[in-house]
Enzyme design. Sequence first.
Site, PDB file in Angstrom:
ATOM      1  N   ARG A 143       0.749  -1.354   0.076  1.00  7.54           N
ATOM      2  CA  ARG A 143      -0.105   0.044  -0.128  1.00  7.54           C
ATOM      3  C   ARG A 143       0.678   1.249  -0.063  1.00  7.54           C
ATOM      4  O   ARG A 143       0.174   2.411   0.073  1.00  7.54           O
ATOM      5  CB  ARG A 143      -1.004   0.099   1.152  1.00  7.54           C
ATOM      6  CG  ARG A 143      -1.932  -1.162   1.184  1.00  7.54           C
ATOM      7  CD  ARG A 143      -3.208  -0.668   1.936  1.00  7.54           C
ATOM      8  NE  ARG A 143      -2.810  -0.342   3.430  1.00  7.54           N
ATOM      9  CZ  ARG A 143      -3.533  -0.127   4.365  1.00  7.54           C
ATOM     10  NH1 ARG A 143      -4.772   0.443   3.809  1.00  7.54           N
ATOM     11  NH2 ARG A 143      -3.442   0.512   5.541  1.00  7.54           N
ATOM     12  N   ASP A 144       2.130   1.252  -0.060  1.00  4.08           N
ATOM     13  CA  ASP A 144       3.001   2.526  -0.139  1.00  4.08           C
ATOM     14  C   ASP A 144       4.353   2.234  -0.894  1.00  4.08           C
ATOM     15  O   ASP A 144       5.394   2.667  -0.325  1.00  4.08           O
ATOM     16  CB  ASP A 144       3.351   3.094   1.486  1.00  4.08           C
ATOM     17  CG  ASP A 144       3.747   4.294   1.324  1.00  4.08           C
ATOM     18  OD1 ASP A 144       3.461   5.352   0.302  1.00  4.08           O
ATOM     19  OD2 ASP A 144       4.453   4.603   2.266  1.00  4.08           O
ATOM     20  N   LEU A 145       4.133   1.568  -2.049  1.00  3.89           N
ATOM     21  CA  LEU A 145       5.208   1.175  -2.687  1.00  3.89           C
ATOM     22  C   LEU A 145       5.739   2.713  -3.536  1.00  3.89           C
ATOM     23  O   LEU A 145       4.788   3.134  -4.245  1.00  3.89           O
ATOM     24  CB  LEU A 145       5.134   0.245  -3.815  1.00  3.89           C
ATOM     25  CG  LEU A 145       6.057  -0.174  -4.558  1.00  3.89           C
ATOM     26  CD1 LEU A 145       7.466  -0.895  -3.726  1.00  3.89           C
ATOM     27  CD2 LEU A 145       5.864  -1.131  -5.734  1.00  3.89           C
ATOM     28  N   ASN A 149      10.751   3.690  -0.912  1.00  2.74           N
ATOM     29  CA  ASN A 149      10.614   2.421  -0.288  1.00  2.74           C
ATOM     30  C   ASN A 149      11.210   1.197  -1.104  1.00  2.74           C
ATOM     31  O   ASN A 149      11.001   0.043  -0.777  1.00  2.74           O
ATOM     32  CB  ASN A 149       9.327   2.171  -0.063  1.00  2.74           C
ATOM     33  CG  ASN A 149       8.732   3.121   1.220  1.00  2.74           C
ATOM     34  OD1 ASN A 149       9.522   3.580   2.047  1.00  2.74           O
ATOM     35  ND2 ASN A 149       7.302   3.364   1.636  1.00  2.74           N
TER      36      ASN A 149
END
Length: 695
Positions: A143-145, A149
Amino acid sequence: MAPQRRAGAGAEAELPEYAGHYRLESLLGSGGMGVVHLARSTSGLKLAVKVVHAEFARDREFRGRFRQEVAAARRVSGAFTAPVVDADPEAERPWMATLFIPGPTLAEQVKRNGPMTPAQLRRLMTGLAEALRDIHRVGVVHRDLKPSNVLLAEDGPKVIDFGISRPTDSELRTETGKLIGTPPFMAPEQFRRPREVGPAADIFALGSVVVHAATGRGPFDSDSPYVVAYQVVHDEPDLTGIPEELATLVLRCLAKEPEGRPTPDELMRELRSAAASYDTQAFIPAQRTGAEAASAPPRQPRRPPRERLARSALLAGAALVLVASGAASVQLADSEGDSPAKAPVRTPSATFGGWEAKPVSGNGGVPHCSYGADELLCAQRDVVFALDPDDGGLAWRRTTSDRAVSRPPVVSGGVVPSSMAEDGSVEGLDHASGTPVWRRDVPEGGSVRGAGDMLLLTGADGTVTGVDGSSGATKWNRSLPGHSGTPLVSFAADPLAYATSTSSDGTHTRITAVDPGTGALRWDVRLEGALQPIGVGGGSVFLLSGDPRDGTTTGLLRYSPRSEASLRVPLPVPRHDVRATVRGNVVHLLAQGGALEAVDLKTRKRVWHLETGISHGSAPVSDGRHVYVTAPDGRLLAVDARTGRLLGQTAPRLGAAADRVVASLPEPVVAGGRVYASAPDGTVFAVDGREPAGW
């Protein structure tokens, strides 16, 4: 060491000196929710330790999210992420320790060196697809690629920071009215219906990350997050600057509806077919400077790519297998019949140039091979065959009625016993011709193992029968007290075979040593813990010691029957799915996720540790100078047995079904200074074990 200080308005006055028992050495970075430190374990292992800001540590909701982050990171800990070593979400300042992975983030790399080349983009996209496949397989959505990251390690990209990820079976939900994520890399459904976000949202983010890597910007670009959100939901992406061969695939990743996006497996298949020169070698960041270059492990020079003649020949339908200069050429028959094939003339060479062969056509799985009677003997699917170890020439091939095999043939008394057939019998083949010599029944539910010139047939009731390998005749028959149906194991150059049975509660293991020739019991002992024999050396038996509650390997044990003495050595970090081998007093272990390490039981210390990036590799094999491991993509890796440094690796041999997981990966075979290995595409190949840098 004095506590580290941080300047700036609103900063915490002092950063902690320890997280748990890990001493924090220096600051790696700081984010909105916590600070990441460089630390070391007691054994010297480099770690990245994330410590939550004090203000958030007092927030019950945030603690719940941090517990979820730790749980998600543990579930996906493997080859494509930073493996979790330890964590304490309940500490006064919650923290989590992962392995430290040297290398810049994708955001830093693009900012410093500009857009990536098409080849780098393809490797990045493939690596991220593999990472998402493993993440989604365990039921986690990241959900936060985003570029910050993604770490660019020596062996490929690593996905980090599972701070807002969510297991699909989690009861923790996004609070109403809150949007969690980074707008330029969020999928439309994250804005429209955040409670229904699934794995396809990570694919959308992957497309956005690739656009950033290719152009330095996102597919939806604005200084205002509100404008970006509108563009993500309603506008078409800007793919200006994306290489033509990747543009269509990136556009599919950025489809507005989740069902319109490809899965990670589909992405990998598309990327393989997009370019015949597809290169799966590790991504190595360019132009690394300063502290990064100083801290990175030494790199090995890479040879130029192999000639693509073999690929062209196979595409043209030819049966000739060509390999690199100095290697033999092997002509194989088109037929799958059982008639022997004449071995070709070996090409004269000052050094062994290697060879490769594919005796079974089609997608027959990975060949499992052993060395004996001066031949390389292999089993693949329902075919048993023998190859000349010098040039790979096919000596003979026999199609059997056996079920698909997952073990190499056993060379016993000059005969190659094949696997058990559907009718519960085992067949002995002459090693020189492959013709059947004998056949006999195996007890129902039983197993067959080789030990020297004998075969050991174990029945479900624990009865063991010793069978002469050359004739199939019964030599002895007996029951083993305390054991019920456990297959015996034996090791090269060891005159004994071993039966092991662990108690149901895992508190102790009974080990019985048997003489394979006579069935006589040599010794019998009950040792504490859940144990598994892995080898012998110096009159002792070496065993893995595990925790039966979660299946991890926690240590090693050396048992000396003569003195009845036991030595236990704990592992610095518990490991999952461990495969191990013994050389002298040193045990080499390869764990799930790719951690390869050497532990010396004489000094009771770990000698070295290497993160190979292999998700599920073979058991390691050592010739004293090198340690060899086979990877799921068909690569053979060689590591310096003294230092743990990667010395060389062969090209991948994935085959047509690269999206499938190989259930059982055979270990390499080392004989006469050569290393023989096999791959998922059905290839058996040989290389010079003395020169791994030249593979």
